[in-house]
Design an enzyme around this catalytic site. Structure first.
Site, PDB file in Angstrom:
ATOM      1  N   ARG A  93     -13.532  -1.408   3.617  1.00 43.06           N
ATOM      2  CA  ARG A  93     -12.243  -2.108   3.641  1.00 43.06           C
ATOM      3  C   ARG A  93     -11.323  -1.567   2.559  1.00 43.06           C
ATOM      4  NH1 ARG A  93     -11.187  -6.999   4.986  1.00 43.06           N
ATOM      5  NH2 ARG A  93      -9.097  -6.191   4.571  1.00 43.06           N
ATOM      6  N   GLY A  94     -10.058  -1.963   2.651  1.00 44.78           N
ATOM      7  CA  GLY A  94      -9.071  -1.556   1.656  1.00 44.78           C
ATOM      8  C   GLY A  94      -8.010  -0.664   2.268  1.00 44.78           C
ATOM      9  N   ARG A 115     -13.693  -0.153  17.137  1.00 46.32           N
ATOM     10  CA  ARG A 115     -13.481   0.880  18.167  1.00 46.32           C
ATOM     11  C   ARG A 115     -14.159   2.181  17.767  1.00 46.32           C
ATOM     12  NH1 ARG A 115     -10.386   5.227  17.924  1.00 46.32           N
ATOM     13  NH2 ARG A 115      -9.379   4.463  16.040  1.00 46.32           N
ATOM     14  N   ARG A 116     -13.921   2.625  16.527  1.00 48.88           N
ATOM     15  CA  ARG A 116     -14.544   3.870  16.070  1.00 48.88           C
ATOM     16  C   ARG A 116     -16.068   3.732  16.041  1.00 48.88           C
ATOM     17  NH1 ARG A 116     -10.094   3.989  11.384  1.00 48.88           N
ATOM     18  NH2 ARG A 116      -8.458   5.168  12.452  1.00 48.88           N
ATOM     19  N   LYS A 172      -0.270   0.109  15.704  1.00 52.73           N
ATOM     20  CA  LYS A 172      -1.595  -0.294  16.189  1.00 52.73           C
ATOM     21  C   LYS A 172      -2.030  -1.634  15.594  1.00 52.73           C
ATOM     22  CE  LYS A 172      -4.531   2.071  12.801  1.00 52.73           C
ATOM     23  NZ  LYS A 172      -5.665   2.969  12.589  1.00 52.73           N
ATOM     24  N   ASP A 173      -1.370  -2.076  14.492  1.00 55.86           N
ATOM     25  CA  ASP A 173      -1.717  -3.357  13.874  1.00 55.86           C
ATOM     26  C   ASP A 173      -0.981  -4.534  14.496  1.00 55.86           C
ATOM     27  OD1 ASP A 173      -3.318  -2.026  12.025  1.00 55.86           O
ATOM     28  OD2 ASP A 173      -1.718  -1.871  10.532  1.00 55.86           O
ATOM     29  N   ARG A 233     -10.016   3.196   0.270  1.00 56.39           N
ATOM     30  CA  ARG A 233     -11.134   3.533   1.153  1.00 56.39           C
ATOM     31  C   ARG A 233     -11.644   4.944   0.870  1.00 56.39           C
ATOM     32  NH1 ARG A 233      -9.337   3.377   6.744  1.00 56.39           N
ATOM     33  NH2 ARG A 233      -7.307   2.623   6.095  1.00 56.39           N
ATOM     34  N   CYS A 251      -9.585  -8.198  18.201  1.00 56.30           N
ATOM     35  CA  CYS A 251     -10.223  -7.527  17.077  1.00 56.30           C
ATOM     36  C   CYS A 251     -11.668  -7.144  17.356  1.00 56.30           C
ATOM     37  CB  CYS A 251     -10.169  -8.430  15.862  1.00 56.30           C
ATOM     38  SG  CYS A 251     -10.877 -10.052  16.163  1.00 56.30           S
ATOM     39  N   SER A 303     -13.294   0.061  11.642  1.00 57.91           N
ATOM     40  CA  SER A 303     -12.845  -0.117  13.021  1.00 57.91           C
ATOM     41  C   SER A 303     -14.013  -0.303  13.978  1.00 57.91           C
ATOM     42  CB  SER A 303     -12.022   1.106  13.441  1.00 57.91           C
ATOM     43  OG  SER A 303     -11.915   1.196  14.849  1.00 57.91           O
ATOM     44  N   SER A 355       0.839  -1.202   0.000  1.00 56.55           N
ATOM     45  CA  SER A 355       0.000   0.000   0.000  1.00 56.55           C
ATOM     46  C   SER A 355       0.875   1.254   0.000  1.00 56.55           C
ATOM     47  CB  SER A 355      -0.920   0.016   1.220  1.00 56.55           C
ATOM     48  OG  SER A 355      -0.190   0.319   2.398  1.00 56.55           O
TER      49      SER A 355
END
Length: 317
Positions: free
Chosen positions: A159-160, A141-142, A80-81, A165, A250, A139, A12
Site C-alpha cells: 500500500r501507499g 486485478r493484477r 481508473k480510481d 510503494r 473493488c 491490485s 501524493s
C-alpha cells in the site's frame, strides 16, 4: 468568470503532477488556477489492502465532497480510481490524452535477485514460469492475472503512494512488484530495467486523467470541455461501460482495453476469479461509428458465458 480556478488534488507526488498538468493547460488558455490539497481515506489508511477498503471511490470521495461544498472548482482524478457512477451534482468534463496503459514489473535490486536479473532482456515475460518468486501488488486485478499465468508464485499486498510503494519494494525481501507504467513515468521514477507486462490487460481507464466539476458551473464546463481528447474519452467510456455492466467493484478482477486504430475500435476484456483459476476473455473490432455499445455488449456476453457464476462465487466470500 472567476479570477482563479481552484484545482483539488491529493498530496501524493503523482496526484500533484496531474493537477499541475491541468493548471498549466488552463494557464495556456489565459486562465488563472491554484492547487488545493485534499486528503483522501486511501491516503490516511496505508495498512488495509485496497480490495478490503473499496477501491473505487476511495481516492475520489474527499475531492468530490470538496467540489460539492464549493471549496474547489475542479477535481483531477486518475480515471481508473473513479466510480462508474459519479455523485449527483458532479459531471465529467474532460479526459486528457492517455499515457501508457501498461503494467510493469519492477525488480528489487536490493537483494540477491539473480532469479529475475539474469532473465532481463528476454522478449517474452514467460521466463517468470521458470523461477519461484514472491512479488507485491495492491491490485486484485493484477494478482488474479498473475496467478492465472504463474500459479506457483507468492503474492503480497503493498500500500501507499507510488513513491512509498517503490521504497517498500527496495526495503523488502520480495523479488519485485507490479506498477502502472504511466504513474512511474509521469514523476520520473520508472526504472530503466522495468519489465513491461505485455500480456497483462489493464484496469479500465488505466493511464487516463479525468476532470470533473459541478454540473451548475456552465462557464467552467465549457472551458474544460476544450481539453477533452476524443479518442481517449471514447475508449475509456467503452472500458468503463464494460466494468459497469459486470457490476465490477473493488473485489472483482476486471480488465479492459479499447484502442482506436485506423478508425476502428479494438476492444479486449477479461473477468477472472480472485485466485486466477478461472478466466473469461472477449474481444471485438468495430468501426468508430458503431462502437458506442461495445463495452456493454461485451459485458453482457461475458455474463452469459459463465461470468455470472464467477461473480456469484466471489460475492459468497
Amino acid at each position: 468568470m472567476k479570477s482563479i480556478w481552484k484545482i483539488g488534488t491529493r498530496e501524493s507526488k503523482l496526484a500533484l503532477w496531474q493537477a499541475n498538468l491541468v493548471k498549466d493547460l488552463l494557464e495556456l488558455q489565459g486562465e488563472k488556477a491554484e492547487l488545493v490539497l485534499v486528503k483522501s481515506e486511501g491516503d490516511i489508511d496505508l495498512v488495509t489492502p485496497l480490495y478490503e477498503m473499496g477501491v473505487q471511490g476511495i481516492f475520489t470521495k474527499s475531492l468530490d465532497t470538496a467540489l460539492l461544498k464549493e471549496s474547489i472548482d475542479i477535481a483531477v482524478h486518475s480515471m481508473k480510481d473513479v466510480p462508474t457512477k459519479l455523485p449527483e451534482g458532479i459531471v465529467q468534463v474532460a479526459v486528457l490524452p492517455r499515457a501508457s496503459y501498461k503494467d510493469v514489473f519492477v525488480i528489487n535490486h536490493s537483494i540477491d535477485n539473480n532469479a529475475c536479473t539474469e532473465l532481463l532482456g528476454r522478449e517474452e515475460n514467460d521466463f517468470f514460469k521458470e523461477i519461484p518468486i514472491t512479488l507485491a501488488t495492491s491490485s486484485i486485478r493484477r494478482k488474479a492475472q498473475w496467478l492465472n499465468r504463474f500459479p506457483q508464485h507468492q503474492i503480497e499486498s503493498i500500500r501507499g503512494n507510488v513513491n512509498s510503494r517503490l521504497q517498500k519494494v527496495y526495503e523488502s525481501r520480495w523479488n519485485g512488484a507490479i506498477f502502472a507504467k504511466a504513474g512511474l513515468e509521469r514523476i520520473g521514477i520508472l526504472p530503466k530495467d522495468a519489465i513491461e507486462l505485455d500480456w497483462m490487460l489493464p484496469a479500465p481507464a488505466q493511464g487516463a486523467i479525468v476532470l470533473v466539476t459541478r454540473d451548475d458551473n456552465q462557464a467552467l464546463i465549457q472551458l474544460l470541455n476544450t481539453l477533452n481528447d476524443y479518442h481517449t474519452d471514447l475508449c475509456t467510456k467503452i472500458e468503463r461501460d464494460f466494468l459497469r455492466t459486470l457490476l465490477g467493484g473493488c473485489t472483482t478482477p476486471i480488465s479492459a482495453l479499447a484502442e482506436v486504430k485506423e478508425e476502428l475500435v479494438h476492444f479486449s476484456g477479461q473477468l477472472l476469479s480472485v485466485d486466477g483459476s478461472e478466466k473469461i476473455e472477449i474481444s471485438s473490432i468495430k468501426p468508430i461509428s458503431e462502437s458506442k455499445n461495445i463495452g456493454i455488449n461485451a459485458g453482457l456476453e461475458i455474463l452469459a458465458n459463465g461470468g455470472t457464476a464467477i461473480i456469484q462465487k466471489m460475492n459468497l466470500h
